[in-house]
Motif scaffolding. Structure first.
Motif, PDB file in Angstrom:
ATOM      1  N   UNK A 120      -0.830   4.699  -1.822  1.00 53.20           N
ATOM      2  CA  UNK A 120      -1.603   5.100  -2.987  1.00 53.20           C
ATOM      3  C   UNK A 120      -1.075   6.346  -3.670  1.00 53.20           C
ATOM      4  N   UNK A 121      -0.551   7.276  -2.905  1.00 49.49           N
ATOM      5  CA  UNK A 121      -0.095   8.537  -3.475  1.00 49.49           C
ATOM      6  C   UNK A 121       1.415   8.707  -3.415  1.00 49.49           C
ATOM      7  N   UNK A 122       2.109   7.602  -3.226  1.00 51.76           N
ATOM      8  CA  UNK A 122       3.561   7.660  -3.111  1.00 51.76           C
ATOM      9  C   UNK A 122       4.204   8.007  -4.454  1.00 51.76           C
ATOM     10  N   UNK A 123       5.219   8.844  -4.404  1.00 51.40           N
ATOM     11  CA  UNK A 123       5.980   9.149  -5.615  1.00 51.40           C
ATOM     12  C   UNK A 123       7.064   8.110  -5.842  1.00 51.40           C
ATOM     13  N   UNK A 124       7.251   7.228  -4.875  1.00 50.23           N
ATOM     14  CA  UNK A 124       8.179   6.117  -5.034  1.00 50.23           C
ATOM     15  C   UNK A 124       7.449   5.069  -5.864  1.00 50.23           C
ATOM     16  N   UNK A 125       7.891   4.864  -7.074  1.00 47.75           N
ATOM     17  CA  UNK A 125       7.158   4.028  -8.020  1.00 47.75           C
ATOM     18  C   UNK A 125       7.000   2.587  -7.529  1.00 47.75           C
ATOM     19  N   UNK A 126       8.017   2.043  -6.890  1.00 44.59           N
ATOM     20  CA  UNK A 126       7.950   0.658  -6.423  1.00 44.59           C
ATOM     21  C   UNK A 126       6.857   0.478  -5.369  1.00 44.59           C
ATOM     22  N   UNK A 127       6.712   1.453  -4.475  1.00 44.56           N
ATOM     23  CA  UNK A 127       5.684   1.366  -3.426  1.00 44.56           C
ATOM     24  C   UNK A 127       4.301   1.467  -4.053  1.00 44.56           C
ATOM     25  N   UNK A 128       4.130   2.414  -4.961  1.00 46.20           N
ATOM     26  CA  UNK A 128       2.833   2.600  -5.604  1.00 46.20           C
ATOM     27  C   UNK A 128       2.453   1.361  -6.423  1.00 46.20           C
ATOM     28  N   UNK A 129       3.397   0.828  -7.177  1.00 45.12           N
ATOM     29  CA  UNK A 129       3.108  -0.348  -7.998  1.00 45.12           C
ATOM     30  C   UNK A 129       2.804  -1.571  -7.151  1.00 45.12           C
ATOM     31  N   UNK A 130       3.484  -1.719  -6.025  1.00 42.61           N
ATOM     32  CA  UNK A 130       3.208  -2.852  -5.134  1.00 42.61           C
ATOM     33  C   UNK A 130       1.794  -2.758  -4.574  1.00 42.61           C
ATOM     34  N   UNK A 131       1.380  -1.576  -4.179  1.00 44.30           N
ATOM     35  CA  UNK A 131       0.014  -1.392  -3.669  1.00 44.30           C
ATOM     36  C   UNK A 131      -0.999  -1.634  -4.772  1.00 44.30           C
ATOM     37  N   UNK A 132      -0.699  -1.168  -5.966  1.00 42.75           N
ATOM     38  CA  UNK A 132      -1.591  -1.340  -7.102  1.00 42.75           C
ATOM     39  C   UNK A 132      -1.749  -2.818  -7.447  1.00 42.75           C
ATOM     40  N   UNK A 133      -0.646  -3.556  -7.505  1.00 41.09           N
ATOM     41  CA  UNK A 133      -0.702  -4.983  -7.812  1.00 41.09           C
ATOM     42  C   UNK A 133      -1.426  -5.758  -6.719  1.00 41.09           C
ATOM     43  N   UNK A 134      -1.255  -5.341  -5.471  1.00 39.82           N
ATOM     44  CA  UNK A 134      -1.938  -6.006  -4.365  1.00 39.82           C
ATOM     45  C   UNK A 134      -3.440  -5.808  -4.466  1.00 39.82           C
ATOM     46  N   UNK A 135      -3.865  -4.611  -4.817  1.00 41.33           N
ATOM     47  CA  UNK A 135      -5.302  -4.372  -4.989  1.00 41.33           C
ATOM     48  C   UNK A 135      -5.856  -5.255  -6.093  1.00 41.33           C
ATOM     49  N   UNK A 136      -5.136  -5.381  -7.207  1.00 39.82           N
ATOM     50  CA  UNK A 136      -5.617  -6.232  -8.302  1.00 39.82           C
ATOM     51  C   UNK A 136      -5.653  -7.701  -7.890  1.00 39.82           C
ATOM     52  N   UNK A 137      -4.644  -8.164  -7.168  1.00 41.23           N
ATOM     53  CA  UNK A 137      -4.629  -9.583  -6.768  1.00 41.23           C
ATOM     54  C   UNK A 137      -5.733  -9.908  -5.782  1.00 41.23           C
ATOM     55  N   UNK A 138      -6.234  -8.903  -5.065  1.00 44.65           N
ATOM     56  CA  UNK A 138      -7.330  -9.105  -4.125  1.00 44.65           C
ATOM     57  C   UNK A 138      -8.699  -8.839  -4.784  1.00 44.65           C
TER      58      UNK A 138
END
Length: 61
Positions: free
Chosen positions: A38-56
Motif C-alpha cells: 500500500x505504501x510502496x514507492x515502487x509504482x508497479x507494486x502499488x498499482x498491482x495492489x490497487x488493481x487487486x483491491x478493485x478487482x475484489x
C-alpha cells in the motif's frame, strides 16, 4: 522390483499456544505485506495492489 509399503502417519495435535503463535505470526506477516504494497514507492507494486483491491470489489478511496 521390490514392493514398498507406505508408512501410516499419525497427526499429533498442536496446543492452543502453538496455534496462537502461528496465527499471530501469519497476521503480522499479512499486515507487513499489506503495508508494503500500500505504501510502496515502487509504482508497479502499488498499482498491482490497487488493481487487486478493485478487482475484489474492496473500496480503497
Amino acid at each position: 522390483m521390490p514392493i514398498t509399503h507406505a508408512k501410516s502417519s499419525i497427526a499429533t495435535p498442536i496446543s492452543l499456544s502453538q496455534r496462537l503463535i502461528v496465527a499471530v505470526g501469519a497476521t503480522l506477516l499479512g499486515l507487513c505485506l499489506v503495508y508494503f504494497a500500500g505504501f510502496s514507492h515502487i509504482e508497479a507494486v502499488h498499482n498491482a495492489a490497487h488493481d487487486t483491491r478493485h478487482s475484489a470489489a474492496f473500496p480503497c478511496h
